[in-house]
Write a protein that holds these residues in place. Structure first.
Motif, mmCIF file in Angstrom:
data_model
loop_
_atom_site.group_PDB
_atom_site.id
_atom_site.type_symbol
_atom_site.label_atom_id
_atom_site.label_comp_id
_atom_site.label_asym_id
_atom_site.label_seq_id
_atom_site.Cartn_x
_atom_site.Cartn_y
_atom_site.Cartn_z
ATOM 1 N N GLU A 15 -19.364 -8.790 28.597
ATOM 2 C CA GLU A 15 -18.661 -7.343 28.389
ATOM 3 C C GLU A 15 -17.336 -7.468 27.610
ATOM 4 N N ASP A 18 -16.180 -4.651 24.769
ATOM 5 C CA ASP A 18 -15.935 -3.366 25.674
ATOM 6 C C ASP A 18 -14.771 -3.474 26.517
ATOM 7 N N ALA A 22 -11.213 -1.485 25.890
ATOM 8 C CA ALA A 22 -10.739 -0.472 27.009
ATOM 9 C C ALA A 22 -9.033 -0.853 26.662
ATOM 10 N N GLU A 238 -8.928 2.334 32.917
ATOM 11 C CA GLU A 238 -10.180 2.410 31.714
ATOM 12 C C GLU A 238 -11.023 1.372 31.884
ATOM 13 N N ARG A 242 -15.292 2.081 32.132
ATOM 14 C CA ARG A 242 -15.988 1.247 31.598
ATOM 15 C C ARG A 242 -17.444 0.585 32.323
ATOM 16 N N LYS A 243 -16.850 -0.091 33.425
ATOM 17 C CA LYS A 243 -17.548 -0.619 34.575
ATOM 18 C C LYS A 243 -18.375 0.294 35.456
#
Length: 369
Positions: A15, A18, A22, A238, A242-243
């Motif tokens: 991840e 991403d 963030a 943030e 995303r998570k």
């Protein structure tokens, strides 16, 4: 190479792009405190639960503390909870000047024995604080009924139950408020400390927003009621946004790990986790039982598998809570469990090969006891 009960590095690599985006998006936003990321996460986490309000705070302990304060709990009050929990649950009660009153847990699933709560009530009881432990929900129906009859608020401790359901209803949607931790190990974890409180009550939500921001509302220089500096950080918010989009996937992966344990450890004398009727377990931790727990942990450590116990010392037995006067035998089930429980590695990125190593070594140790 030593294996531990939790590791984030493989997940981070998957991840990483991403997550770094963030962080960069926050740094480029021009707003580092209580900005768009906090508001966005609050809106999205509330929407996930179908609840009107989410108030982001700095950690799970303060989520419980501010939740209690927002419900009017303070000095001289009593809060009914359990001793088989992480100490922060009880520390939060103590920090508002209230007294924790413990009931025992059920032996088969480790959850609050709600049948004991009525007998624990006094004229000082101000709140019921069930802990949704290890990834599944407390039996909330009788607790909610009792709370309604007695006019008591319920504050759910959901630090270990993100996405867990009872009869289809999400943890955090049963009480007047619900406290969450997003410590990195959690089912929904940040990359540092973070927390939040959910509520459907407009007044409670307003109180929470003031409490986390010095007691101020709209004007920085005007304190309306004494509060704290307990704001959720923009970067962590943030990352959590995303998570959150991947939360259901994390839960599916944890359940797959649990199924592999169930299959791989079948036929041993370990007592494996039991899911209570009506619950959907999310397996924050995978807790097993064995009377020779300490011998097993020592032998596995020699083989490079380092496990832990959640929780080896019930809160009521800790020296910091000796003033409660609860000696050995006060909570017999909780104390009995503390002597036999331990946790196996559990996280979404745990590979089948790594898990097979744990299962194989554990089976071998059990056979030689």
């Amino acid at each position: 190479m030593t294996m531990y009960v939790w590791d984030y590095l493989r997940e981070y690599e998957a991840e990483r792009t991403d997550l770094l985006d963030a962080v960069d998006s926050v740094f480029r936003s021009g707003r580092l405190v209580l900005g768009a990321s906090v508001r966005g996460f609050e809106d999205e986490f509330a929407a996930y639960h179908g609840i009107p309000h989410c108030v982001g705070v700095d950690n799970g302990t303060n989520a419980v503390k501010l939740g209690l304060q927002s419900l009017g709990v303070g000095p001289g009050d009593e809060v009914i909870t359990v001793s088989n929990t992480a100490a922060p649950t009880v520390l939060a009660i103590d920090s508002v000047g209230a007294t924790p009153v413990f009931v025992d847990v059920r032996e088969d699933d480790f959850l609050m024995d709600t049948s004991q709560v009525a007998d624990a009530l006094t004229d000082r009881t101000r709140c019921l604080l069930p802990v949704h432990l290890y990834g599944q929900c407390v039996e909330m129906e009788p607790l909610a009924e009792l709370a309604a009859v007695r006019g008591l608020p319920v504050l759910e401790d959901c630090a270990q139950a993100h996405g867990a359901r009872r009869h289809g209803r999400l943890a955090g949607t049963f009480g007047q408020a619900a406290a969450f931790s997003f410590y990195p190990t959690k089912v929904l974890g940040a990359y540092g400390d973070a927390g939040a409180v959910l509520t459907s009550n407009d007044e409670v939500a307003g109180g929470l927003r003031r409490l986390r921001y010095y007691g101020m509302e709209e004007t920085y220089y005007v304190v309306e009621t004494p509060g704290h500096n307990s704001r959720l950080d923009e970067v962590q918010a943030e990352i959590l946004r995303r998570k959150l989009a991947r939360l259901d996937g994390y839960i599916d992966a944890r359940r797959a790990v649990a199924r592999r344990y169930e299959d791989g450890l079948a036929g041993t004398d370990l007592i494996l986790p039991r899911t209570a009727a009506g619950n959907d377990h999310v397996y924050y931790v995978y807790v097993v039982r064995h009377p020779r727990r300490d011998d097993i942990l020592e032998l596995l450590a020699e083989r490079g598998i380092s496990l832990n116990v959640s929780y080896r010392w019930p809160v009521h037995t800790m020296s910091g809570f000796a003033h409660l006067g609860l000696g050995s035998g006060s909570l017999p089930v909780t104390e009995r469990l503390a002597d036999s429980i331990f946790s196996l590695p559990m996280y979404p990125s745990l590979t089948p090969d790594a898990q097979d190593r744990v299962i194989g070594e554990l089976r071998d140790v059990l056979a030689k006891l």
